[in-house]
Design a protein around this motif. Structure first.
Motif, mmCIF file in Angstrom:
data_model
loop_
_atom_site.group_PDB
_atom_site.id
_atom_site.type_symbol
_atom_site.label_atom_id
_atom_site.label_comp_id
_atom_site.label_asym_id
_atom_site.label_seq_id
_atom_site.Cartn_x
_atom_site.Cartn_y
_atom_site.Cartn_z
ATOM 1 N N THR A 70 -14.691 63.492 -73.332
ATOM 2 C CA THR A 70 -15.356 62.265 -73.680
ATOM 3 C C THR A 70 -14.721 61.099 -73.930
ATOM 4 O O THR A 70 -13.511 60.974 -74.499
ATOM 5 C CB THR A 70 -16.161 62.822 -75.253
ATOM 6 N N PHE A 71 -15.102 59.933 -73.403
ATOM 7 C CA PHE A 71 -14.646 58.722 -73.893
ATOM 8 C C PHE A 71 -15.550 57.849 -74.822
ATOM 9 O O PHE A 71 -16.717 57.855 -74.327
ATOM 10 C CB PHE A 71 -14.107 57.984 -72.562
ATOM 11 N N GLU A 72 -15.068 57.181 -75.719
ATOM 12 C CA GLU A 72 -15.855 56.036 -76.276
ATOM 13 C C GLU A 72 -15.294 54.792 -76.741
ATOM 14 O O GLU A 72 -13.878 54.923 -77.029
ATOM 15 C CB GLU A 72 -16.237 56.714 -77.765
ATOM 16 N N LYS A 73 -15.877 53.852 -76.538
ATOM 17 C CA LYS A 73 -15.484 52.663 -76.918
ATOM 18 C C LYS A 73 -14.951 52.246 -78.289
ATOM 19 O O LYS A 73 -13.922 51.691 -78.506
ATOM 20 C CB LYS A 73 -16.390 51.285 -76.567
ATOM 21 N N LYS A 74 -15.634 52.905 -79.176
ATOM 22 C CA LYS A 74 -15.289 52.708 -80.513
ATOM 23 C C LYS A 74 -13.687 53.304 -80.736
ATOM 24 O O LYS A 74 -13.009 53.136 -81.799
ATOM 25 C CB LYS A 74 -16.184 53.438 -81.430
ATOM 26 N N TYR A 75 -13.339 54.144 -79.890
ATOM 27 C CA TYR A 75 -11.705 54.697 -79.991
ATOM 28 C C TYR A 75 -10.858 53.856 -79.311
ATOM 29 O O TYR A 75 -9.573 54.111 -79.482
ATOM 30 C CB TYR A 75 -11.929 56.091 -79.432
ATOM 31 N N LYS A 78 -7.055 52.515 -81.219
ATOM 32 C CA LYS A 78 -6.899 53.308 -82.089
ATOM 33 C C LYS A 78 -5.820 54.390 -82.211
ATOM 34 O O LYS A 78 -5.488 55.008 -83.071
ATOM 35 C CB LYS A 78 -8.112 53.974 -82.532
ATOM 36 N N GLU A 79 -5.091 54.439 -80.800
ATOM 37 C CA GLU A 79 -3.849 55.205 -80.707
ATOM 38 C C GLU A 79 -4.422 56.906 -81.094
ATOM 39 O O GLU A 79 -3.469 57.792 -81.631
ATOM 40 C CB GLU A 79 -2.727 55.016 -81.456
ATOM 41 N N LEU A 80 -5.579 57.180 -80.526
ATOM 42 C CA LEU A 80 -6.127 58.411 -81.026
ATOM 43 C C LEU A 80 -6.001 59.377 -79.732
ATOM 44 O O LEU A 80 -5.819 59.013 -78.581
ATOM 45 C CB LEU A 80 -7.646 58.592 -80.649
ATOM 46 N N TRP A 81 -5.630 60.851 -80.053
ATOM 47 C CA TRP A 81 -5.709 61.704 -78.921
ATOM 48 C C TRP A 81 -7.058 62.535 -79.081
ATOM 49 O O TRP A 81 -7.364 62.781 -80.142
ATOM 50 C CB TRP A 81 -4.466 62.656 -79.493
ATOM 51 N N LEU A 82 -7.490 62.855 -77.914
ATOM 52 C CA LEU A 82 -8.705 63.777 -78.041
ATOM 53 C C LEU A 82 -8.329 64.814 -77.457
ATOM 54 O O LEU A 82 -7.626 65.110 -76.641
ATOM 55 C CB LEU A 82 -9.757 62.961 -77.021
ATOM 56 N N ALA A 83 -9.255 66.020 -78.034
ATOM 57 C CA ALA A 83 -8.912 67.298 -77.694
ATOM 58 C C ALA A 83 -10.107 67.986 -77.574
ATOM 59 O O ALA A 83 -11.185 67.529 -78.256
ATOM 60 C CB ALA A 83 -8.304 67.949 -78.830
ATOM 61 N N PRO A 94 -3.993 61.286 -74.745
ATOM 62 C CA PRO A 94 -4.126 59.895 -75.399
ATOM 63 C C PRO A 94 -5.493 59.125 -74.641
ATOM 64 O O PRO A 94 -5.458 59.111 -73.678
ATOM 65 C CB PRO A 94 -2.611 59.329 -75.124
ATOM 66 N N HIS A 95 -6.356 58.840 -75.644
ATOM 67 C CA HIS A 95 -7.651 58.488 -74.877
ATOM 68 C C HIS A 95 -7.470 57.247 -73.988
ATOM 69 O O HIS A 95 -7.944 57.139 -73.055
ATOM 70 C CB HIS A 95 -8.420 58.111 -76.261
ATOM 71 N N ASP A 96 -6.846 56.309 -74.619
ATOM 72 C CA ASP A 96 -6.825 55.079 -73.781
ATOM 73 C C ASP A 96 -5.816 55.220 -72.478
ATOM 74 O O ASP A 96 -6.390 54.690 -71.735
ATOM 75 C CB ASP A 96 -6.193 53.628 -74.598
ATOM 76 N N LEU A 97 -5.116 55.916 -72.657
ATOM 77 C CA LEU A 97 -4.101 56.160 -71.298
ATOM 78 C C LEU A 97 -4.940 56.908 -70.233
ATOM 79 O O LEU A 97 -5.008 56.436 -69.055
ATOM 80 C CB LEU A 97 -2.891 56.907 -71.508
ATOM 81 N N VAL A 98 -5.685 57.750 -70.641
ATOM 82 C CA VAL A 98 -6.504 58.690 -69.564
ATOM 83 C C VAL A 98 -7.718 57.673 -69.210
ATOM 84 O O VAL A 98 -7.986 57.774 -68.245
ATOM 85 C CB VAL A 98 -6.581 60.071 -70.264
ATOM 86 N N LEU A 99 -8.206 57.119 -70.168
ATOM 87 C CA LEU A 99 -9.439 56.323 -69.831
ATOM 88 C C LEU A 99 -9.162 55.211 -68.762
ATOM 89 O O LEU A 99 -10.173 55.050 -67.899
ATOM 90 C CB LEU A 99 -10.020 55.524 -70.958
#
Length: 135
Positions: A70-75, A78-83, A94-99
């Motif tokens: 999942t990817f979300e604009k609200k993230y 924010k330097e979030l990692w998604l799992a 890392p959300h932004d890097l993979v996005l």
């Protein structure tokens, strides 16, 4: 002495919050093998469900748990990692890097325009992109 018969639960029989708790504990146990201690957060602090603190004392990951990719604009930013799990395999990235790699494929979709895009399963192409984030 009381006895109890331990029976495994069926993930699909759990409701949303139970699935999130299940995933948190499964991933926390897995991250422990890599030197991380997971600290659960009550209120999605800065978008994170939990903090993963490495034993090196320097590495901290803000982690958002999902049931699928999942990817979300609200993230963003924010330097979030998604799992998320895919069958028995876990991915944490890392959300932004993979996005950045995925965005050209989803940016014109109605879901992304609304702020969120998720994939029901991983294609071979997605698996290639995420390969280095398997744990």
């Amino acid at each position: 002495m009381n006895t109890i018969k331990f029976e495994k639960v069926n993930y699909d029989d759990l409701h949303g919050r139970q699935q999130e708790n299940y995933n948190y504990h499964k991933l926390s146990a897995l991250l422990a093998d890599y030197g991380f201690n997971a600290i659960r957060l009550d209120d999605d602090w800065q978008g994170a469900d939990f903090i993963a603190q490495h034993l090196d004392g320097k590495t901290f990951l803000k982690v958002q748990l999902k049931g699928r990719l999942t990817f979300e604009k609200k993230y963003l930013g924010k330097e979030l990692w998604l799992a998320f799990p895919e069958n028995t395999q876990w991915y944490i990235f890392p959300h932004d890097l993979v996005l950045e790699k995925i965005l050209p494929k989803i940016q014109n979709s109605k879901d992304w325009e609304k702020g969120k895009y998720s994939f029901p399963y991983l294609t071979d192409e997605l698996k290639t992109i995420l390969n280095s984030y398997k744990i």
